[in-house]
Design a protein around this motif. Sequence first.
Motif, short mmCIF file in Angstrom:
data_model
loop_
_atom_site.label_atom_id
_atom_site.label_comp_id
_atom_site.label_asym_id
_atom_site.label_seq_id
_atom_site.Cartn_x
_atom_site.Cartn_y
_atom_site.Cartn_z
N MET A 295 -15.94 -14.51 -1.30
CA MET A 295 -15.83 -14.48 -2.91
C MET A 295 -14.63 -13.64 -3.55
O MET A 295 -13.88 -14.36 -4.34
CB MET A 295 -17.21 -14.21 -3.62
N ARG A 296 -14.42 -12.76 -2.94
CA ARG A 296 -13.33 -11.88 -3.14
C ARG A 296 -11.75 -12.63 -2.99
O ARG A 296 -11.00 -12.42 -3.88
CB ARG A 296 -13.26 -10.38 -2.63
N ARG A 297 -11.96 -13.56 -2.05
CA ARG A 297 -10.63 -14.27 -1.80
C ARG A 297 -10.33 -15.36 -2.56
O ARG A 297 -9.24 -15.74 -2.92
CB ARG A 297 -10.72 -14.61 -0.26
N VAL A 298 -11.52 -15.70 -3.31
CA VAL A 298 -11.15 -17.07 -4.17
C VAL A 298 -11.50 -16.45 -5.68
O VAL A 298 -11.26 -17.41 -6.50
CB VAL A 298 -12.06 -18.17 -3.89
N ALA A 299 -11.54 -15.31 -5.94
CA ALA A 299 -11.90 -14.86 -7.41
C ALA A 299 -10.85 -14.91 -8.06
O ALA A 299 -9.82 -14.60 -7.58
CB ALA A 299 -12.65 -13.64 -7.42
N VAL A 300 -10.99 -14.97 -9.37
CA VAL A 300 -9.80 -14.94 -10.02
C VAL A 300 -10.17 -13.90 -11.28
O VAL A 300 -11.07 -14.11 -12.04
CB VAL A 300 -9.60 -16.22 -11.10
N ASP A 301 -9.48 -12.72 -11.46
CA ASP A 301 -9.56 -11.71 -12.19
C ASP A 301 -10.99 -11.23 -12.13
O ASP A 301 -11.56 -10.86 -13.14
CB ASP A 301 -9.56 -11.91 -13.80
N GLY A 302 -11.30 -11.16 -10.81
CA GLY A 302 -12.67 -10.36 -10.68
C GLY A 302 -13.73 -11.28 -10.79
O GLY A 302 -15.07 -10.67 -10.93
N GLU A 303 -13.73 -12.58 -10.98
CA GLU A 303 -14.99 -13.27 -11.29
C GLU A 303 -14.81 -14.72 -10.41
O GLU A 303 -13.80 -15.33 -10.17
CB GLU A 303 -14.81 -13.79 -12.89
N TRP A 304 -15.91 -15.12 -10.04
CA TRP A 304 -15.95 -16.35 -9.18
C TRP A 304 -17.35 -17.24 -9.56
O TRP A 304 -18.19 -16.63 -10.22
CB TRP A 304 -16.05 -16.32 -7.84
N ARG A 305 -17.13 -18.48 -9.89
CA ARG A 305 -18.04 -19.39 -10.48
C ARG A 305 -18.66 -20.34 -9.72
O ARG A 305 -17.70 -21.11 -8.95
CB ARG A 305 -17.98 -20.06 -12.06
N THR A 306 -19.91 -20.83 -9.61
CA THR A 306 -20.22 -21.99 -8.74
C THR A 306 -21.49 -22.74 -9.41
O THR A 306 -22.22 -22.11 -10.49
CB THR A 306 -20.31 -21.63 -7.45
N ASP A 307 -21.95 -23.52 -8.83
CA ASP A 307 -23.36 -24.27 -9.35
C ASP A 307 -24.26 -24.49 -8.28
O ASP A 307 -23.79 -25.15 -7.19
CB ASP A 307 -22.88 -25.57 -10.02
N VAL A 308 -25.47 -24.25 -8.41
CA VAL A 308 -26.53 -24.42 -7.47
C VAL A 308 -27.48 -24.81 -7.97
O VAL A 308 -28.24 -24.13 -9.00
CB VAL A 308 -26.92 -22.95 -6.87
N ARG A 309 -27.85 -26.25 -7.61
CA ARG A 309 -28.97 -27.10 -7.99
C ARG A 309 -29.12 -26.91 -9.42
O ARG A 309 -30.28 -26.86 -10.09
CB ARG A 309 -30.39 -26.39 -7.38
N GLY A 310 -27.89 -27.28 -10.06
CA GLY A 310 -27.75 -27.35 -11.51
C GLY A 310 -27.80 -26.04 -12.33
O GLY A 310 -28.09 -26.02 -13.67
N THR A 311 -27.92 -24.94 -11.66
CA THR A 311 -27.78 -23.67 -12.33
C THR A 311 -26.36 -23.22 -12.17
O THR A 311 -25.97 -22.90 -10.95
CB THR A 311 -28.76 -22.71 -12.03
#
Length: 358
Positions: A295-311
């Motif tokens: 996650m750190r390798r793809v984070a932008v400004d220390g944040e990463w977002r994704t979706d899991v089962r609609g959440t």
Amino acid sequence: MSDSAVPNPTAARLTFRDGGWVLVLAGVMVVGIIVWAFSGILLGHRPIGGGDLQSYAFDLSTCLVPRDELVPSGQPRDFLRPLTVGPTMQAAAMSEFNRTHRKRYVVTDDRIVGVTIGGIARAYPLYILEGHEVIEDTLDGVPIVVTYSPFCDAIAVYDRRIDGVTLSFGVSGLLRNANTLIYDRDTPVPSLWQQLDGRAIAGPAAVRGAALAPIPNVALTTWADWIALHPDSDLPERDEGNVRLYEGISYGRSRRSATLEYPVRSLPPDGSPLKSPMLVVEIDGQRTAFDVQAMRRVAVDGEWRTDVRGTALVFTLPTGDEAVARVRAADDRPITVIPCFWFAAWSTLGIREKQPQL
């Protein structure tokens, strides 16, 4: 015999002024540790366990997992004593506490376990957890147990109530897949519980199919990150009598080593480091492991977002410690979060994939 060959009776004498006090102090410390470790025997209470599996005196006739997967740690029951939280101090008082005490309590990059219930935020320094592995507390009227399993760097926090009864827990001295097994101390016949998922695996509670309810939205993060998020947080007052104990227990070398200290039933075949830090998130009864370093390798400004089962999930990767992250649902719904190593997510929680897949 010449004068130079005559022994000088004062030549080998070490005085306090010369540094003899160091040896005396070291001796006192050694005696103190020995007395602490064997205080049960000195008070007439012999420790239970420390030898083979049978020496721990748990009823394993109802064991729900293969009995040969239970491994003695080599230490007896409650060699590390549970901590019951008493008075607390406000996070805002930490700077003054550290300024006025020779041994600082918590500093910026220290890892802490953060728990929020009913608007109350409390931090538990990880090095305090290392000295106990079980901390019992009550937040907003909810009795909780904060647990740590050092050999898989796993944090789990549970409601201590089962069927209306509030349980009290201790360290059993046994492990499964290098994960600590805790036990309920105040029951006539104690049961064994897995630290990682709160499931009873032996004893009367296992027969009933009991499992501890996890406290949602637990965070393993740095002190600086936590107080920036919760400036009104508090934390347990430090027991000054235990400072030397806390200084003497550290699992930093274990966390950095690629070697597993205890047997593990099965290991992930993907070739990635077994001790990669993960955040396991449970949504609708299904668990997903998120690789903190990936996650750190793809984070932008220390944040990463994704979706899991609609959440929608929002991960924050704080500066100061690359092994920590915290997560929340974008709509602030409660989610179960378990930080642990990759091998523990695979072997004990049965997770077969991790995200993000780069």
